[in-house]
Enzyme design. Structure first.
Site, PDB file in Angstrom:
ATOM      1  N   SER A 139       0.854  -1.189   0.000  1.00 19.58           N
ATOM      2  CA  SER A 139       0.000   0.000   0.000  1.00 19.58           C
ATOM      3  C   SER A 139       0.887   1.235   0.000  1.00 19.58           C
ATOM      4  O   SER A 139       2.049   1.178   0.459  1.00 19.58           O
ATOM      5  CB  SER A 139      -0.886   0.016   1.263  1.00 19.58           C
ATOM      6  N   TYR A 152      -2.961  -1.341  10.006  1.00 18.50           N
ATOM      7  CA  TYR A 152      -2.875  -1.503   8.552  1.00 18.50           C
ATOM      8  C   TYR A 152      -1.532  -0.967   8.046  1.00 18.50           C
ATOM      9  O   TYR A 152      -0.844  -1.623   7.269  1.00 18.50           O
ATOM     10  CB  TYR A 152      -4.030  -0.778   7.881  1.00 18.50           C
TER      11      TYR A 152
END
Length: 261
Positions: A139, A152
């Site tokens: 990400s 995350y």
């Protein structure tokens, strides 16, 4: 790498980025196996995509993966590509007294441990192929942390580091016919990773555009595909990570926790 006539396993292949890649790669003449944890969702995907095959497992629970290598060897001995796209994302208030240990570890188990487990289990098969590829989805938040998404961000930074280490070990072991790609998406609202985020959100990238970027990067054997706004996040993480994270925190914490922590 030639992206035709491959046999490809995609975790998280029943939704979001994984499904988008599965559908595109299947139309390019590849055999696609989607791995997911929800049996009902798998049935729906196979109904709509009858050329897919499937394997049911939960990557956050390694015990459900123990039979995967044998199943692959029996049914798909020419498997030569693995795409790790399974992932979850939540905003968490670290001051919340009701935040449970299971919630603290859920994203770690799915996003990071799941990726490591699948890669490790299938590595012996992949190195035996004439040419192979591993694609791990990280990400843009692997480069700069989101204060609203502490777990995350940590897991995707871990995926980034693990992917780089895996690539270098393969090269050192003279298995450089196994290409290792880190796919770095920005926000892709169509994935519904967060139901509160709309496609009008700043930095959002269309799923089809992300798939286009991924396919090009895989074809060119890129070690890393920074797609859309993820390019700017990587640069910011190199040049001014502290300032960038502080600025992002000011915006995102207000967005996710408007009443404070």
């Amino acid at each position: 790498m030639k992206l035709t006539d491959n046999t490809i396993l995609i975790t998280g292949g029943t939704s979001g980025i994984g499904l988008g890649l599965a559908q595109r790669l299947q139309t390019m003449g590849n055999k696609v196996i989607v791995l997911g944890r929800n049996e009902k969702r798998i049935v729906e995907i196979l109904r709509d995509n009858p050329d897919f095959d499937s394997y049911q497992a939960d990557v956050s629970k390694p015990e459900t993966l123990k039979d995967l290598p044998a199943w692959i060897m029996t049914n798909y001995p020419k498997l030569n590509m693995v795409i790790n796209s399974a992932g979850i994302m939540h905003a968490y208030d670290l001051f919340d007294p009701e935040l449970t240990l299971d919630e603290l570890t859920a994203e770690i188990n799915t996003n990071l441990i799941g990726t490591i487990a699948v890669d490790k289990l299938l590595l012996p098969q992949l190195v035996q192929q004439p040419e192979a590829m591993i694609v791990n989805v990280s990400s843009g938040l692997a480069n700069v942390s989101s204060a609203a998404h502490p777990f995350y961000s940590a897991t995707k930074a871990g995926v980034h580091m693990f992917t780089s280490a895996l690539r270098e070990q393969l090269i050192y072991a003279k298995h450089d016919h196994v290409h290792v790609v880190e796919l770095v998406p920005p926000l892709v609202a169509e994935t519904n990773l967060e139901s509160t985020v709309t496609t009008e959100a700043s930095g959002n990238m269309k799923l089809s555009d992300l798939v286009d970027a991924a396919i090009k990067g895989m074809t060119d054997n890129k070690i890393r595909v920074n797609a859309g706004a993820a390019k700017a996040l990587r640069k910011a993480g190199q040049i001014a990570p502290d300032r960038t994270e502080h600025q992002m925190a000011g915006q995102m914490l207000k967005q996710y926790f408007p009443h404070g922590l």
